[in-house]
Design a protein around this motif. Structure first.
Motif, PDB file in Angstrom:
ATOM      1  N   GLY A   1       0.870  -0.901   0.306  1.00 60.48           N
ATOM      2  CA  GLY A   1      -0.012  -0.013  -0.142  1.00 60.48           C
ATOM      3  C   GLY A   1       0.915   1.113  -0.209  1.00 60.48           C
ATOM      4  O   GLY A   1       1.605   1.705   0.012  1.00 60.48           O
ATOM      5  N   ASN A   2       0.252   2.342  -0.003  1.00 61.15           N
ATOM      6  CA  ASN A   2       0.956   3.851   0.135  1.00 61.15           C
ATOM      7  C   ASN A   2       0.495   4.242   0.792  1.00 61.15           C
ATOM      8  O   ASN A   2      -0.160   4.232   1.827  1.00 61.15           O
ATOM      9  CB  ASN A   2       0.390   4.799  -1.457  1.00 61.15           C
ATOM     10  CG  ASN A   2       0.552   4.094  -3.031  1.00 61.15           C
ATOM     11  OD1 ASN A   2       1.705   3.603  -3.083  1.00 61.15           O
ATOM     12  ND2 ASN A   2       0.785   3.807  -3.837  1.00 61.15           N
ATOM     13  N   LEU A   3       1.574   5.269   1.423  1.00 58.74           N
ATOM     14  CA  LEU A   3       1.201   5.981   2.395  1.00 58.74           C
ATOM     15  C   LEU A   3       1.274   7.427   2.743  1.00 58.74           C
ATOM     16  O   LEU A   3       1.915   8.086   1.513  1.00 58.74           O
ATOM     17  CB  LEU A   3       2.761   5.648   3.313  1.00 58.74           C
ATOM     18  CG  LEU A   3       2.037   6.337   4.737  1.00 58.74           C
ATOM     19  CD1 LEU A   3       1.235   5.876   5.514  1.00 58.74           C
ATOM     20  CD2 LEU A   3       4.123   6.473   5.792  1.00 58.74           C
ATOM     21  N   PHE A   4       0.218   7.733   3.127  1.00 57.90           N
ATOM     22  CA  PHE A   4      -0.080   9.875   2.783  1.00 57.90           C
ATOM     23  C   PHE A   4      -0.317  10.179   4.321  1.00 57.90           C
ATOM     24  O   PHE A   4      -0.277   9.895   5.222  1.00 57.90           O
ATOM     25  CB  PHE A   4      -1.425   9.734   1.879  1.00 57.90           C
ATOM     26  CG  PHE A   4      -2.042   8.600   0.692  1.00 57.90           C
ATOM     27  CD1 PHE A   4      -1.450   9.381  -0.745  1.00 57.90           C
ATOM     28  CD2 PHE A   4      -1.771   7.559   0.278  1.00 57.90           C
ATOM     29  CE1 PHE A   4      -1.280   9.237  -1.686  1.00 57.90           C
ATOM     30  CE2 PHE A   4      -2.028   6.802  -0.808  1.00 57.90           C
ATOM     31  CZ  PHE A   4      -2.145   7.775  -1.820  1.00 57.90           C
ATOM     32  N   ILE A   5       0.360  11.511   3.848  1.00 57.01           N
ATOM     33  CA  ILE A   5       0.051  11.915   5.167  1.00 57.01           C
ATOM     34  C   ILE A   5      -0.527  13.208   4.718  1.00 57.01           C
ATOM     35  O   ILE A   5      -0.900  13.578   3.815  1.00 57.01           O
ATOM     36  CB  ILE A   5       1.225  12.472   5.849  1.00 57.01           C
ATOM     37  CG1 ILE A   5       2.388  11.538   6.332  1.00 57.01           C
ATOM     38  CG2 ILE A   5       0.640  14.209   6.739  1.00 57.01           C
ATOM     39  CD1 ILE A   5       3.721  12.524   6.582  1.00 57.01           C
ATOM     40  N   LEU A   6      -1.549  13.162   5.710  1.00 59.62           N
ATOM     41  CA  LEU A   6      -2.413  14.641   5.396  1.00 59.62           C
ATOM     42  C   LEU A   6      -2.373  15.591   6.821  1.00 59.62           C
ATOM     43  O   LEU A   6      -2.376  14.853   8.061  1.00 59.62           O
ATOM     44  CB  LEU A   6      -4.117  14.159   5.707  1.00 59.62           C
ATOM     45  CG  LEU A   6      -5.035  13.501   4.401  1.00 59.62           C
ATOM     46  CD1 LEU A   6      -6.196  13.081   4.383  1.00 59.62           C
ATOM     47  CD2 LEU A   6      -4.964  15.198   3.437  1.00 59.62           C
ATOM     48  N   SER A   7      -2.201  16.847   6.007  1.00 63.56           N
ATOM     49  CA  SER A   7      -2.161  17.656   7.651  1.00 63.56           C
ATOM     50  C   SER A   7      -2.590  19.184   6.864  1.00 63.56           C
ATOM     51  O   SER A   7      -3.201  18.709   5.893  1.00 63.56           O
ATOM     52  CB  SER A   7      -0.505  18.450   7.606  1.00 63.56           C
ATOM     53  OG  SER A   7       0.568  17.685   7.927  1.00 63.56           O
TER      54      SER A   7
END
Ligand code: 5GP
Length: 206
Positions: A6-12
């Protein structure tokens, strides 16, 4: 089809930009996307459940986890500690699930160093006035807390320039679609597709 990590995403985002609502809507629509449940030393807000919204722990317990090197990243945000445990993300990524980290700029800086392939997204409110209204509408925090969050919103926003993608949450549905587009595009990169379609590519090139 071969199994792909899977891909890793950051939401800030500054508090009040609507990040949590966007994440909730995203997870409801897509069974193959998950948000990592962080540890925090802050108290639960009304309606928040331990193990669902956060793992609520005492400061001593949090510090013990730091000592044990259990965190992928951690930071002090406002007056509390917040952290992503390694366990919260590795097994999901290995199972091919796209994982979202709802973390602040300090955490994002740490993750970029450990995992440069992470895709980072910054969410902006449509205006300062709207942000102020959204923070007031919550009705869960005192006036002091709201004032301090407005100041901290500005400090969080000052880091927007470090992110790969910027989304303005003016219209909720289009902001949601913007996140979906970013996730879908990551699934179509050469690296991901090469992995997923090994058999097809081999047969076409034989
Ligand atoms: P709240 O207390 O409103 O849930 O979250 C406050 C801030 O802490 C938000 O900006 C949120 O993204 C950030 N945060 C939540 N969990 C984590 C975490 O595990 N690590 C870091 N670095 N920040 C987090």
């Amino acid at each position: 089809m071969a199994h792909t990590r899977g891909n890793l995403f950051i939401l800030s985002a500054p508090s009040g930009a609507g990040k949590s609502s966007l994440i909730n809507a995203l997870l409801k629509k897509h069974a193959d996307m998950k948000v990592s449940v962080s540890h925090t030393t802050r108290s639960p807000r009304p309606g928040e459940e331990d193990g669902v919204h956060y793992h609520f722990v005492a400061t001593d317990e949090f510090k013990a986890l730091i000592e044990k090197n259990d965190f992928f990243e951690w930071a002090q945000v406002f007056d509390n500690y917040y952290g992503t445990s390694k366990q919260a993300i590795e097994s999901q990524l290995n199972a091919g699930i796209d994982v979202f980290l709802d973390i602040d700029w300090q955490g994002a800086q740490q993750v970029r160093k450990i995992m440069p392939s992470v895709q980072t997204i910054f969410i902006l409110p449509p205006s300062k006035k709207e942000l102020e209204q959204r923070l007031n509408n919550r009705g869960q925090d005192s006036a002091d807390v709201i004032a301090s969050r407005m100041a901290k919103a500005q400090s969080e926003t000052s880091h927007y320039n470090e992110y790969d993608f910027v989304i303005v949450n003016d219209d909720f549905e289009s902001a949601l679609a913007d996140i979906e587009i970013i996730v879908m595009a990551q699934r179509l990169t050469l690296k991901a597709q090469k992995n997923r379609h090994q058999v097809l590519l081999n047969s076409l090139l034989k």
